[in-house]
Scaffold this motif. Sequence first.
Motif, short mmCIF file in Angstrom:
data_model
loop_
_atom_site.label_atom_id
_atom_site.label_comp_id
_atom_site.label_asym_id
_atom_site.label_seq_id
_atom_site.Cartn_x
_atom_site.Cartn_y
_atom_site.Cartn_z
N GLN A 42 33.69 23.74 -5.35
CA GLN A 42 34.44 23.04 -4.29
C GLN A 42 33.34 22.57 -3.25
OE1 GLN A 42 34.85 26.16 -4.62
NE2 GLN A 42 35.24 27.27 -2.54
N THR A 43 31.98 22.97 -3.38
CA THR A 43 30.80 22.56 -2.54
C THR A 43 30.73 20.89 -2.82
OG1 THR A 43 29.38 24.72 -2.73
CG2 THR A 43 28.58 22.69 -2.00
N ASP A 44 30.69 20.79 -3.91
CA ASP A 44 30.61 19.33 -4.39
C ASP A 44 31.94 18.38 -3.84
OD1 ASP A 44 28.45 19.98 -5.73
OD2 ASP A 44 29.32 20.07 -7.84
N THR A 45 32.86 18.91 -4.04
CA THR A 45 34.43 18.48 -3.50
C THR A 45 34.26 18.12 -2.13
OG1 THR A 45 35.58 19.81 -5.20
CG2 THR A 45 36.85 18.66 -3.46
N ILE A 46 33.81 18.96 -1.39
CA ILE A 46 33.46 18.89 0.37
C ILE A 46 32.40 17.80 0.40
CG2 ILE A 46 32.98 20.06 2.30
CD1 ILE A 46 34.02 22.58 1.17
N TYR A 47 31.47 17.94 -0.29
CA TYR A 47 30.23 17.11 0.00
C TYR A 47 30.86 15.45 -0.14
CZ TYR A 47 25.55 14.82 -0.73
OH TYR A 47 24.45 14.16 -0.66
N GLU A 48 31.55 15.27 -1.63
CA GLU A 48 31.93 14.09 -1.77
C GLU A 48 32.91 13.36 -1.07
OE1 GLU A 48 33.01 14.88 -5.84
OE2 GLU A 48 30.92 15.20 -6.47
N GLY A 49 33.89 14.46 -0.32
CA GLY A 49 34.88 14.07 0.36
C GLY A 49 34.45 13.71 1.78
N MET A 50 33.64 14.31 2.48
CA MET A 50 32.88 14.25 3.61
C MET A 50 32.11 12.79 3.69
SD MET A 50 32.68 17.80 5.36
CE MET A 50 32.71 17.28 7.17
N ASP A 51 31.47 12.49 2.55
CA ASP A 51 30.78 11.37 2.34
C ASP A 51 31.60 10.11 2.32
OD1 ASP A 51 28.12 10.22 1.95
OD2 ASP A 51 28.54 9.83 -0.30
N LYS A 52 32.85 10.49 2.15
CA LYS A 52 33.91 9.14 2.11
C LYS A 52 34.64 9.23 3.24
CE LYS A 52 34.21 9.17 -2.96
NZ LYS A 52 34.95 9.88 -4.08
N GLN A 53 34.13 9.94 4.50
CA GLN A 53 34.91 10.13 5.74
C GLN A 53 36.18 10.84 5.83
OE1 GLN A 53 32.93 8.83 8.37
NE2 GLN A 53 31.48 8.29 6.56
N LYS A 58 25.15 18.00 8.14
CA LYS A 58 26.10 18.72 7.89
C LYS A 58 25.64 19.77 6.65
CE LYS A 58 29.96 15.81 8.92
NZ LYS A 58 29.06 14.52 9.19
N THR A 59 25.82 21.10 6.90
CA THR A 59 25.43 22.08 5.86
C THR A 59 26.74 22.81 5.31
OG1 THR A 59 23.47 22.45 6.62
CG2 THR A 59 23.94 24.30 5.19
N ILE A 60 26.92 22.68 4.13
CA ILE A 60 28.17 23.04 3.21
C ILE A 60 27.72 24.52 2.60
CG2 ILE A 60 29.92 22.53 1.79
CD1 ILE A 60 28.89 19.42 2.17
N VAL A 61 28.48 25.48 2.92
CA VAL A 61 28.49 26.65 2.03
C VAL A 61 29.80 27.24 1.34
CG1 VAL A 61 27.46 28.93 2.29
CG2 VAL A 61 26.64 27.53 4.01
N THR A 62 29.85 27.39 0.15
CA THR A 62 31.08 27.87 -0.51
C THR A 62 30.58 28.74 -1.56
OG1 THR A 62 31.40 26.43 -2.48
CG2 THR A 62 31.59 25.38 -0.31
N ASN A 63 31.89 29.29 -2.21
CA ASN A 63 31.63 30.30 -3.26
C ASN A 63 31.97 29.87 -4.70
OD1 ASN A 63 34.34 30.02 -2.85
ND2 ASN A 63 34.69 32.16 -3.63
N GLY A 64 32.13 28.37 -4.66
CA GLY A 64 32.17 27.58 -6.16
C GLY A 64 31.77 26.17 -6.05
#
Length: 237
Positions: free
Chosen positions: A91-102, A83-89
């Motif tokens: 929240q990149t980290d929020t998505i990364y950490e959330g998806m890492d936890k399923q 997965k490649t995450i692209v954001t303007n803030g």
Amino acid sequence: MKKLSIEEELRNNSYPGRGIIIGRTPDGKKAVTAYFIMGRSENSRNRIFVEDGEGIRTQAFDPSKLTDPSLIIYAPVRVLGNKTIVTNGDQTDTIYEGMDKQLTFEQSLRSREFEPDGPNYTPRISGIMHIENGTYNFAMSILKSDNGRPDGCSRYTFAYENPSAGEGRFIHTYMCDGDPLPSFEGEPKRIGIPDDMDSFTELLWNSLNEDNKVSLFVRYIDIETGKYETRIVNKNH
């Protein structure tokens, strides 16, 4: 939905703010993303993109001129497996950490809302690309204030399964320049995507407003192998 020219969209808008493009090449073989940042203040313009692992981060071009890092220093692009995450803030980290936890893309963003920069209340725009076993899907999200109300957040997610070859979607933070800046409205715009990465990079960079553009990132990912190529253009160099 009418297919728009990304060149015209950018040339006719002096301040779309920050923008995300996600799509697919005409030959169907590559997944494409682009992210650009613009700035009106000295603090916003004092930035460059630098590579950081498989992603990128923003960095002050002249650290002595950095006044407030809170909304301008972050990692716009991170890679989590396929997965490649692209954001303007950040929240990149929020998505990364959330998806890492399923958690899903949408669930991960539930804990976030638009930026606390009243009266603009800049929307948070995000994208996720998922490439697996030769298949490709992507989604985009925008979190924005309810017509400028700081106590109301409107959340929209747009998901694209098996996206069309030669097409992409474009979402940006502001409809146009203004005071306060009006938030993006509607669903992501349908645009054309070319096969040639360098010409696409050049087209995007040359179409952005000369005074306000700051940095551009473009990545083409091979849908079969997952291998990618990246281009970064910084106004400050």
